[in-house]
Design a protein around this motif. Structure first.
Motif, mmCIF file in Angstrom:
data_model
loop_
_atom_site.group_PDB
_atom_site.id
_atom_site.type_symbol
_atom_site.label_atom_id
_atom_site.label_comp_id
_atom_site.label_asym_id
_atom_site.label_seq_id
_atom_site.Cartn_x
_atom_site.Cartn_y
_atom_site.Cartn_z
ATOM 1 N N LEU A 5 -7.695 -1.513 1.247
ATOM 2 C CA LEU A 5 -6.869 -2.584 0.716
ATOM 3 C C LEU A 5 -5.699 -2.804 1.658
ATOM 4 O O LEU A 5 -5.084 -1.850 2.129
ATOM 5 C CB LEU A 5 -6.356 -2.176 -0.673
ATOM 6 N N THR A 6 -5.382 -4.056 1.937
ATOM 7 C CA THR A 6 -4.223 -4.388 2.759
ATOM 8 C C THR A 6 -3.601 -5.658 2.223
ATOM 9 O O THR A 6 -4.111 -6.258 1.275
ATOM 10 C CB THR A 6 -4.613 -4.527 4.252
ATOM 11 N N THR A 7 -2.507 -6.058 2.829
ATOM 12 C CA THR A 7 -1.869 -7.315 2.457
ATOM 13 C C THR A 7 -2.138 -8.341 3.544
ATOM 14 O O THR A 7 -2.431 -7.992 4.693
ATOM 15 C CB THR A 7 -0.346 -7.128 2.288
ATOM 16 N N ILE A 8 -2.038 -9.594 3.171
ATOM 17 C CA ILE A 8 -2.386 -10.671 4.104
ATOM 18 C C ILE A 8 -1.439 -10.748 5.298
ATOM 19 O O ILE A 8 -1.807 -11.284 6.330
ATOM 20 C CB ILE A 8 -2.446 -12.036 3.392
ATOM 21 N N PHE A 18 -2.995 3.534 10.974
ATOM 22 C CA PHE A 18 -2.528 3.767 9.607
ATOM 23 C C PHE A 18 -1.023 3.989 9.530
ATOM 24 O O PHE A 18 -0.371 3.438 8.630
ATOM 25 C CB PHE A 18 -3.259 4.943 8.943
ATOM 26 N N ASP A 19 -0.444 4.768 10.428
ATOM 27 C CA ASP A 19 0.994 5.042 10.348
ATOM 28 C C ASP A 19 1.811 3.750 10.454
ATOM 29 O O ASP A 19 2.744 3.540 9.675
ATOM 30 C CB ASP A 19 1.428 6.036 11.415
ATOM 31 N N ALA A 20 1.456 2.898 11.397
ATOM 32 C CA ALA A 20 2.151 1.611 11.549
ATOM 33 C C ALA A 20 1.858 0.709 10.355
ATOM 34 O O ALA A 20 2.756 0.013 9.856
ATOM 35 C CB ALA A 20 1.730 0.934 12.851
ATOM 36 N N TRP A 21 0.603 0.714 9.904
ATOM 37 C CA TRP A 21 0.230 -0.078 8.726
ATOM 38 C C TRP A 21 1.056 0.345 7.513
ATOM 39 O O TRP A 21 1.624 -0.487 6.801
ATOM 40 C CB TRP A 21 -1.272 0.084 8.439
ATOM 41 N N TYR A 22 1.138 1.660 7.287
ATOM 42 C CA TYR A 22 1.864 2.206 6.141
ATOM 43 C C TYR A 22 3.363 1.903 6.242
ATOM 44 O O TYR A 22 3.993 1.514 5.248
ATOM 45 C CB TYR A 22 1.618 3.706 6.036
ATOM 46 N N ALA A 23 3.937 2.054 7.433
ATOM 47 C CA ALA A 23 5.363 1.779 7.626
ATOM 48 C C ALA A 23 5.670 0.311 7.310
ATOM 49 O O ALA A 23 6.667 0.007 6.643
ATOM 50 C CB ALA A 23 5.782 2.125 9.052
ATOM 51 N N PHE A 24 4.821 -0.595 7.774
ATOM 52 C CA PHE A 24 4.994 -2.021 7.484
ATOM 53 C C PHE A 24 4.923 -2.263 5.983
ATOM 54 O O PHE A 24 5.757 -2.970 5.407
ATOM 55 C CB PHE A 24 3.916 -2.835 8.220
ATOM 56 N N THR A 32 1.321 -0.396 -1.473
ATOM 57 C CA THR A 32 -0.112 -0.627 -1.643
ATOM 58 C C THR A 32 -0.877 0.658 -1.930
ATOM 59 O O THR A 32 -1.740 0.674 -2.813
ATOM 60 C CB THR A 32 -0.686 -1.343 -0.405
ATOM 61 N N CYS A 33 -0.588 1.729 -1.223
ATOM 62 C CA CYS A 33 -1.294 2.998 -1.461
ATOM 63 C C CYS A 33 -1.038 3.509 -2.874
ATOM 64 O O CYS A 33 -1.963 3.963 -3.553
ATOM 65 C CB CYS A 33 -0.869 4.052 -0.443
ATOM 66 N N GLU A 34 0.204 3.404 -3.305
ATOM 67 C CA GLU A 34 0.550 3.864 -4.647
ATOM 68 C C GLU A 34 -0.129 2.996 -5.710
ATOM 69 O O GLU A 34 -0.598 3.506 -6.732
ATOM 70 C CB GLU A 34 2.068 3.859 -4.829
ATOM 71 N N TYR A 35 -0.171 1.695 -5.479
ATOM 72 C CA TYR A 35 -0.833 0.773 -6.400
ATOM 73 C C TYR A 35 -2.313 1.114 -6.510
ATOM 74 O O TYR A 35 -2.856 1.240 -7.613
ATOM 75 C CB TYR A 35 -0.624 -0.658 -5.911
ATOM 76 N N LEU A 36 -2.953 1.309 -5.373
ATOM 77 C CA LEU A 36 -4.371 1.666 -5.370
ATOM 78 C C LEU A 36 -4.594 2.991 -6.093
ATOM 79 O O LEU A 36 -5.544 3.138 -6.866
ATOM 80 C CB LEU A 36 -4.907 1.731 -3.945
#
Length: 83
Positions: A5-8, A18-24, A32-36
């Protein structure tokens, strides 16, 4: 096939960056991770295949109720992230 799952608006590949994705994601306040994690009904009693299916089912549910169009499902090696 593994889905994430990601955002648009997140320009980073959650599979390879992943680290850059998560930081963003955290910088934007999406969580998003917490929501999932809240939607997923996974258990250590499930096989790895069943866990993957459960996560994908949770992703599909998030996408289904995604009224603002913020979330999307992506797959490993998705053309979206190739330049």
């Amino acid at each position: 096939m593994i889905a994430m799952l990601t955002t648009i608006d997140n320009p980073f590949d959650p599979f390879t960056q992943f680290d850059a994705w998560y930081a963003f994601d955290e910088q934007k306040g999406y969580g998003t991770c917490e929501y999932l994690d809240r939607i997923t009904k996974s258990s250590y009693d499930l096989t790895p295949q069943e866990q993957e299916e459960d996560i994908e089912s949770a992703i599909d549910e998030i996408i289904r109720v995604n009224g603002l169009g913020l979330y999307k499902k992506v797959y490993e090696n998705d053309e979206l992230y190739k330049k």
